[in-house]
Design an enzyme around this catalytic site. Structure first.
Site, PDB file in Angstrom:
ATOM      1  N   LYS A 248       0.852  -1.237  -0.107  1.00  0.00           N
ATOM      2  CA  LYS A 248      -0.161   0.076   0.022  1.00  0.00           C
ATOM      3  C   LYS A 248       0.836   1.167   0.071  1.00  0.00           C
ATOM      4  O   LYS A 248       1.706   1.228   0.931  1.00  0.00           O
ATOM      5  CB  LYS A 248      -0.840   0.031   1.014  1.00  0.00           C
ATOM      6  CG  LYS A 248      -1.639   1.116   1.390  1.00  0.00           C
ATOM      7  CD  LYS A 248      -2.825   1.208   2.427  1.00  0.00           C
ATOM      8  CE  LYS A 248      -3.699   2.400   2.412  1.00  0.00           C
ATOM      9  NZ  LYS A 248      -4.590   2.162   3.688  1.00  0.00           N
TER      10      LYS A 248
ATOM     11  N   ASP B 242     -14.126   4.971   9.721  1.00  0.00           N
ATOM     12  CA  ASP B 242     -14.523   4.833   8.238  1.00  0.00           C
ATOM     13  C   ASP B 242     -14.826   3.317   8.135  1.00  0.00           C
ATOM     14  O   ASP B 242     -14.441   2.691   7.210  1.00  0.00           O
ATOM     15  CB  ASP B 242     -13.049   5.055   7.618  1.00  0.00           C
ATOM     16  CG  ASP B 242     -13.540   5.470   5.879  1.00  0.00           C
ATOM     17  OD1 ASP B 242     -14.833   5.758   5.657  1.00  0.00           O
ATOM     18  OD2 ASP B 242     -12.564   5.504   5.319  1.00  0.00           O
TER      19      ASP B 242
END
Length: 428
Positions: free
Chosen positions: A123, A230
């Site tokens: 990532k 989130d």
């Protein structure tokens, strides 16, 4: 921004030394002077430094700033990509980079492998994209580290470091998150989850249990001191195939943690409820599942059908059982433990009660020799005598210390040392 590693094999050690010098110089300079780059690189000849700078500029690893007042360069995202990849190559946590498997609003996801051929996920944080410029204001660990002119590259490093810390600690505590393997600058290497985002889920072997497990995850995270902030179908992975070793495994893995906050945050209740509402909305709209409330049920180990509550509530259910927010210094965490605040509130309550005492107590005659602070009687004459004796002892001790200091400075012979290492003066 596309990751291009095709030129990496052709870079020399000197090129990486110069690239590292630009990175180090960027800490205090928006544009790093060429003379400083040469000094930080450690190369002997200035011509060698200039040659490496030219090669790096052709590959767009460093760049010049137009209308700069002096000759200098700054690091590009391609340059910091190469620095991070080089570091992880040296650690043997990365060997090859594969194709892109996802592009988010603040990151790029690639499939990679180590030297043993084990597939992993890489990532790369890319903060600063046009659609996500509010990130610096939304996360306090970025806001307090971003002065005027602080670049998005630096903030991407902070976000990656924060997420790696969260994942490492959560994985060690048994939470259903990917296992992190390595981290360098703005890049994280983690476990590859063979599955798909929950946003594509339309059927499941046990929808009520999946719903309950997701709600329990939110609550368990809250009991540990954290709120995801989130928690939605885009940040939950569903495994393709379950190994069958655990029949109760619903196959979900939670990802994306740099925005986590503490349950002590002033808006903790709002963000907790928002996470809960995101899951409820997804299951109602996509899975056609909406649990009904049944107050006659007593089971509170889960949520939804068959349980007392359809979903968790922050005020009712969150009970601190761990201090992960303290260990990770999550946004909104204060150094004072909630227990300390409870104690302060209790003390303040006693103060208020004392302040608002009845008129009879205020008008009552106070006996002579009563100390309101000590809440006991004493003999004033005896107390004064004790004070005078203590003062006289302190005066004698100060006089003795002054004599010892004078003896040390003049070198008199009657200064001795006892068994405890203290200086004493012998009488002549």
């Amino acid at each position: 921004m596309k990751l291009d590693t095709s030129h990496m094999r052709y870079l020399t050690n000197e090129d990486f030394q110069v690239l590292s010098a630009v990175e180090r110089g960027s800490i205090n300079h928006e544009v790093v002077p060429t003379s400083l780059i040469h000094q930080l690189s450690g190369l002997r000849s200035l011509s060698g430094t200039n040659r490496s700078i030219g090669d790096l500029a052709k590959l767009k690893l460093v760049s010049k700033l137009r209308n700069a007042k002096y000759d200098g360069y700054r690091l590009t995202y391609n340059g910091i990509d190469y620095m991070a990849l080089k570091t992880m190559l040296n650690r043997d946590s990365l060997y090859s980079v594969g194709n892109t498997i996802g592009v988010g609003k603040e990151s790029d996801i690639y499939k990679v492998s180590d030297k043993n051929g084990v597939e992993k996920v890489m990532k790369i944080h890319r903060l600063g994209r046009t659609s996500f410029h509010t990130v610096r204001n939304n996360r306090d660990y970025l806001r307090k580290n971003s002065k005027n002119g602080a670049n998005w590259m630096f903030l991407s490093k902070l976000a990656a470091a924060k997420e790696y810390q969260f994942m490492s600690l959560l994985h060690s505590r048994g939470f259903r998150v990917p296992e992190p393997f390595d981290h360098s600058r703005h890049i994280i290497i983690m476990e590859l989850i063979k599955g798909f985002p929950m946003t594509r889920l339309r059927k499941h072997q046990n929808v009520p249990k999946l719903y309950s497990d997701l709600m329990k995850f939110i609550l368990e995270l809250g009991n540990s001191g954290l709120i995801h902030c989130d928690f939605n179908e885009f940040n939950i992975m569903i495994k393709d195939k379950l190994d069958g070793s655990d029949p109760n495994d619903t196959g979900f893995i939670v990802i994306d943690f740099p925005q986590c906050i503490s349950i002590q945050h002033q808006d903790a209740s709002f963000y907790f409820q928002r996470d809960v509402d995101c899951i409820r909305r997804f299951f109602k709209k996509k899975m056609k599942y909406e649990p009904k409330t049944d107050s006659t049920l007593l089971d509170t180990d889960g949520f939804g059908d068959g349980y007392k509550y359809p979903y968790p509530d922050f005020e009712r259910d969150v009970k601190r059982q761990d201090n992960l927010d303290e260990l990770l210094q999550a946004s909104g965490y204060t150094k004072k433990h909630p227990g300390d605040r409870d104690l302060e509130d209790a003390v303040q309550g006693m103060r208020d009660a004392e302040y608002h005492s009845s008129d009879e107590e205020e008008d009552a005659e106070i006996p002579e020799g009563y100390d309101s602070d000590a809440d006991e009687y004493y003999d004033s004459e005896e107390y004064d005598n004790e004070d005078s004796e203590e003062e006289s002892d302190e005066g004698a001790e100060e006089e003795e210390n002054e004599r010892i200091i004078e003896a040390l400075s003049t070198g008199v012979g009657n200064l001795k040392m006892d068994s405890l290492g203290n200086y004493i003066l012998e009488d002549d």
